[in-house]
Each structure stands twice: as structure tokens, then as C-alpha cells.
Write an enzyme that holds these catalytic residues in place. Sequence first.
Site, short mmCIF file in Angstrom:
data_model
loop_
_atom_site.label_atom_id
_atom_site.label_comp_id
_atom_site.label_asym_id
_atom_site.label_seq_id
_atom_site.Cartn_x
_atom_site.Cartn_y
_atom_site.Cartn_z
N HIS A 75 -30.82 17.93 3.04
CA HIS A 75 -30.62 17.58 4.46
C HIS A 75 -29.19 16.91 4.76
CE1 HIS A 75 -35.19 17.24 5.58
NE2 HIS A 75 -35.16 18.21 4.61
N GLU A 130 -28.24 14.15 5.73
CA GLU A 130 -28.20 12.64 5.09
C GLU A 130 -28.39 12.79 3.57
OE1 GLU A 130 -30.41 12.28 8.90
OE2 GLU A 130 -30.73 14.24 7.16
N SER A 145 -31.63 12.61 14.49
CA SER A 145 -32.43 11.37 14.32
C SER A 145 -33.03 11.67 12.85
CB SER A 145 -33.73 11.19 15.22
OG SER A 145 -34.72 10.20 14.73
N CYS A 187 -35.21 12.60 9.83
CA CYS A 187 -36.58 12.96 9.52
C CYS A 187 -37.35 11.52 8.59
CB CYS A 187 -36.78 14.41 8.89
SG CYS A 187 -36.15 14.33 7.14
N CYS A 189 -35.86 11.50 5.24
CA CYS A 189 -34.25 10.85 5.22
C CYS A 189 -34.45 9.36 5.48
CB CYS A 189 -33.38 11.43 6.02
SG CYS A 189 -32.75 13.32 5.55
#
Length: 153
Positions: A59, A61, A84, A86, A89
Site C-alpha cells: 500500500h 503507506e 484515509s 485502511c 496501514c
Amino acid sequence: MTVPTPFDPAAWLTVAVDEARKGLAEGGIPIGGALIAADGTVLGRGHNRRVQNDDPSVHGETDAFRNAGRQRSYRGTTMVTTLSPCWYCSGLIRQFGIGRVVIGEARTFYGGHDWLAENGVEIVLVDDPTCVQLMTTFIADRPELWNEDIGVE
């Protein structure tokens, strides 16, 4: 690379947006991230690469986190993300004690940032129109890939 001031969410978000655009240009999902040190230094930057790497764990992040390399401590760091985070993360943020998250937008996906706030993580929700536009356009153009990314069958 150092951003202009120690706490500058707008400047930091431009790093994450740049990464999101790179991911989109590569045929992936336009979510970008950056891990920022307390002094404003960009420790790592990255973008969602689940399509490019055929790896559902990459992802925005996590890519930024991995690219930051090993740190003695994550206290005082900020995770910047265009969307935002998940639950996956959000768990990474809590696991490593990242104290602040700057979020570009939470309109298209409302992840775990309330839970992070409830557990002492400072949340800065920017509601950036560029981040919103990137995701709304992507979701309209590639709903099947978006649904795959967020686990909708």
C-alpha cells in the site's frame, strides 16, 4: 530532502500526491504516502504497488515505510497519506508508534483513522481537492480494481 518547516502538512501532502500520480501512471491505484521525521526530513516515500508488484501488501503507506528503512524509533514521525489509511496501514502506524497521520482525504474511503485517534495518534484531515479528484476519477474509471483493492467482492 527536507520540507520547508518542521510541521507543514500541505508541503508534506505534495510528496504523497506526487507518489499517487506515479502509481496511477504505472497502471496502479493512485494512493501515495510519505514518512516524515520530526525535523521535516522525508524519510521515505512510496505509492500503492499492489498491481505493479502483484503484491496486495504494498500500500502507499507500507511502501513509504519500507523505503524509509530501519529507524531506531518512530516516535515523532508523521505518516502522510493521500487517503484515509485502511486497517492494515492503521495497524502499521500503531505497531511502530507513529504519532501523527496527515490524511489527504476520507470522502472516497473512510479507513481506520478514528481508531488511531482513539488510541492517541494525532490525525490531521486535510480534505484536499486534488486527493479527492484523483480517487473519484480512478474509482469511476476502474471500479473493478478499486473494489479489489478494498476487498469488495
